[in-house]
Design an enzyme around this catalytic site. Structure first.
Site, short mmCIF file in Angstrom:
data_model
loop_
_atom_site.label_atom_id
_atom_site.label_comp_id
_atom_site.label_asym_id
_atom_site.label_seq_id
_atom_site.Cartn_x
_atom_site.Cartn_y
_atom_site.Cartn_z
N VAL A 26 11.61 27.57 -66.52
CA VAL A 26 11.68 26.19 -66.04
C VAL A 26 13.05 25.63 -66.39
CG1 VAL A 26 10.45 24.00 -65.92
CG2 VAL A 26 9.26 26.03 -66.74
N ILE A 154 12.10 27.89 -71.65
CA ILE A 154 12.55 26.52 -71.37
C ILE A 154 13.97 26.24 -71.87
CG2 ILE A 154 10.16 25.72 -71.34
CD1 ILE A 154 10.69 24.42 -74.09
N GLY A 157 20.91 27.45 -72.84
CA GLY A 157 21.76 28.28 -72.01
C GLY A 157 21.73 29.75 -72.34
N ALA A 161 20.27 32.81 -70.05
CA ALA A 161 21.13 33.94 -69.69
C ALA A 161 20.43 35.26 -69.98
CB ALA A 161 22.45 33.84 -70.44
N GLU A 162 19.76 35.34 -71.13
CA GLU A 162 19.03 36.57 -71.46
C GLU A 162 17.87 36.79 -70.50
OE1 GLU A 162 16.83 38.86 -75.19
OE2 GLU A 162 17.50 36.79 -75.45
N CYS A 403 -15.81 55.66 -47.25
CA CYS A 403 -14.56 55.27 -46.56
C CYS A 403 -13.36 55.85 -47.29
CB CYS A 403 -14.46 53.75 -46.48
SG CYS A 403 -15.72 52.98 -45.47
N GLN A 422 -7.98 57.48 -47.27
CA GLN A 422 -9.08 56.62 -46.85
C GLN A 422 -9.22 56.74 -45.34
OE1 GLN A 422 -8.89 52.75 -48.61
NE2 GLN A 422 -10.51 51.89 -47.35
N VAL A 465 -8.09 45.82 -38.36
CA VAL A 465 -8.40 44.43 -38.63
C VAL A 465 -9.56 44.05 -37.72
CG1 VAL A 465 -7.57 42.04 -38.52
CG2 VAL A 465 -6.04 43.85 -39.33
#
Length: 521
Positions: A26, A154, A157, A161-162, A403, A422, A465
């Site tokens: 964040v 949170i 800097g 970066a890490e 199946c 399958q 489908v």
């Protein structure tokens, strides 16, 4: 009887131990990527503070309130901790993980204003001597995985970066970024997401999942801002979505036994990594994990009585085990919910004569799963490590022919991979379930043989489908797939067949809401 069970090795826990915990990030930035001057935040946007508080505190369950038994964690550097006014420390409702090379947890507690607060928050603060990687390693341990739902990075800097470098960036599931249109920039610390294809991107392509309209703060300065969420591109789930899209656009119109009708193509393949505890549980629609797990364990025990599943709230076999359906198949002598010699029976008793679900079949037929486990231990390069549920002589006695009918195992560099074939692939309902099921099977067989999970290769025959799934599938195709979750084991068992659904947990699974699709029977 244990004589016929598969004994787990003493090293059972080693191959599936979680190394680092997945996390989200964040951050608030100005238009140039500035996040501050290393001491303070150069803007005041209360709406962003509320967004931060709500995001990092809220749990995914409906009306679930944070508690030490289940809450989120926020990981921050020492300077970020110091920037929080003392009266607001620790951030409530969250585990506060503070990175410091000098301070201990007790030092942080001692810095709280009074003894009452120190006692109240004794279990809400943890100091980590190291960086973000060390914090993620701690939060991946069994002491924390059951109680921490989501981990948020949170700042500041150096921690950000890490987060954008390996190994941490490969665990980064989402970036929540607020962009502030500041009147002028006084920032000396910056946060910028690496561009795709650059060395700094570490092979990750960031996609925008959502972005808000430009908003105006009620801070008195009418500051403009907007929210966005970035996620790493999930190319594996894109395989599934692309196949569904292709079937809808190009599929052949086919008639089927259900009378619903399908769009169909013949022959496709998808590949999913199972490494580092990752579980290919599709995210563009919630997959019923408990049902996946209970059914797979039911298969492994050689079970055929679907009432054992329905009694646990798993009703996937109810229609095909109904009296009316069994009678329509000519299986009038079966008790309701007795499916006959289906999947698990063939896995563990191939060739045995089936009578009814509660007969004792110990030692009867070929135990294909046990044979594979033994071969993996003694001759892992063998090319005959496969099992089949397709027994032509037994098909008339089954409620449904299988199946997913054939799987082969392969070992390379200590990793176990599985290829599933399958024959009939219901893309809307069945295939997401099948992917997760055979992923779990591969993970469990790897545990039973002292190997690490490698890859699941899913080969599809008639991929279709159903006509009544086209509209909901098109809705699913609009969604950008999120990062896959992880599977951790809470408890190990002496025998493979003794594992229960509660022995394992899927963590960091944040799918989109379910999409209703009616099963064709």
């Amino acid at each position: 009887m244990s004589l016929f069970k598969i004994r787990m090795p003493e090293t059972v826990a080693e191959g599936t131990r979680l190394a680092l915990r997945a996390f989200s990030l964040v951050v608030a930035v100005d238009e140039h990527g500035g996040i501050g001057d290393g001491r303070s935040i150069p803007w005041n946007v209360p709406e962003d503070m509320k967004f931060f508080r709500d995001l990092t505190t809220k749990l995914r369950g409906k009306n679930v309130k944070p508690s030490p038994a289940k809450r989120n964690a926020v990981v921050m550097g020492r300077k970020t901790w110091d920037s929080i006014p003392p009266k607001f420390r620790p951030l409530p409702g969250r585990l506060n993980v503070v990175l410091s090379s000098t301070l201990t947890t007790q030092h942080l507690l001692d810095g709280l204003p009074d003894e009452e607060k120190r006692n109240l928050h004794a279990d809400s603060i943890v100091a980590v001597n190291g960086g973000l990687e060390q914090a993620l390693r701690l939060l991946a341990s069994p002491n924390y995985t059951p109680s921490i739902e989501t981990v948020y990075c949170i700042g500041g800097g150096s921690v950000y970066a890490e987060a954008l470098r390996p190994p941490c960036v490969h665990l980064l599931q989402a970036i929540y970024r607020t962009t502030i249109r500041a009147s002028e920039s006084s920032c000396s610390v910056f946060f910028r997401v690496p561009e795709s294809g650059t060395e700094a991107a570490a092979g990750i392509e960031w996609q925008r999942e959502t972005i808000s309209e430009e908003l105006t703060s009620a801070n008195g300065n009418e500051t403009k801002y907007y929210f966005e969420k970035l996620i790493p591109r999930n190319r594996e789930e894109e395989q599934y979505l692309s196949l569904v899209d292709r079937i809808i656009r190009e599929g052949n119109v086919k008639h089927d036994r259900t009378g619903v009708g399908t769009l169909s193509i013949f022959g496709a393949q998808m590949r999913f990594s199972l490494r580092n505890n990752r579980l290919p549980l599709l995210t563009t629609k919630r997959v019923f994990w408990r049902g996946v797990c209970e059914e797979l364990l039911w298969f492994l025990r050689g079970e055929t009585y679907a009432k054992k599943l329905s009694d646990k709230g798993v009703h996937i076999w109810d229609d095909n085990g109904s009296r009316a359906f069994l009678d329509s198949r000519g299986l009038t002598e079966y008790e309701e919910m007795d499916l006959g010699p289906v999947y698990g029976f063939q896995w563990r008793h191939f060739g045995a004569a089936y009578t009814h679900h509660d007969a004792n079949y110990d030692g009867q037929g070929v135990d294909q799963i046990k044979a594979i486990v033994e071969t993996l231990k003694t001759n892992p390069d063998d090319r005959r490590m496969l099992f089949t549920a397709w027994n032509p002589s037994a098909l008339p006695r089954m409620a449904l022919p299988p199946c997913h009918l054939l799987a082969q195992f392969y070992v390379s560099n200590g990793e176990l991979s599985c290829m599933l074939y399958q024959r009939s692939c219901d893309m809307g309902l069945g295939v997401p379930f099948n992917i997760a099921s055979y992923a779990l099977l591969t993970i469990l067989i790897a545990k039973a043989t002292g190997l690490r999970p490698g890859e699941l290769v899913h080969t599809l025959g008639d991929a279709h489908v159903y006509s009544n799934h086209v509209e909901p599938c098109n809705e699913q195709l609009k969604r950008v797939p999120r990062a896959f979750p992880y599977l951790v084991f809470r408890r190990e068992r002496e025998f493979l067949e003794d594992y229960e659904e509660g022995d394992m947990e899927v963590i960091d699974y944040a799918p989109y809401p379910p999409i209703s699709m009616k099963m064709a029977v």
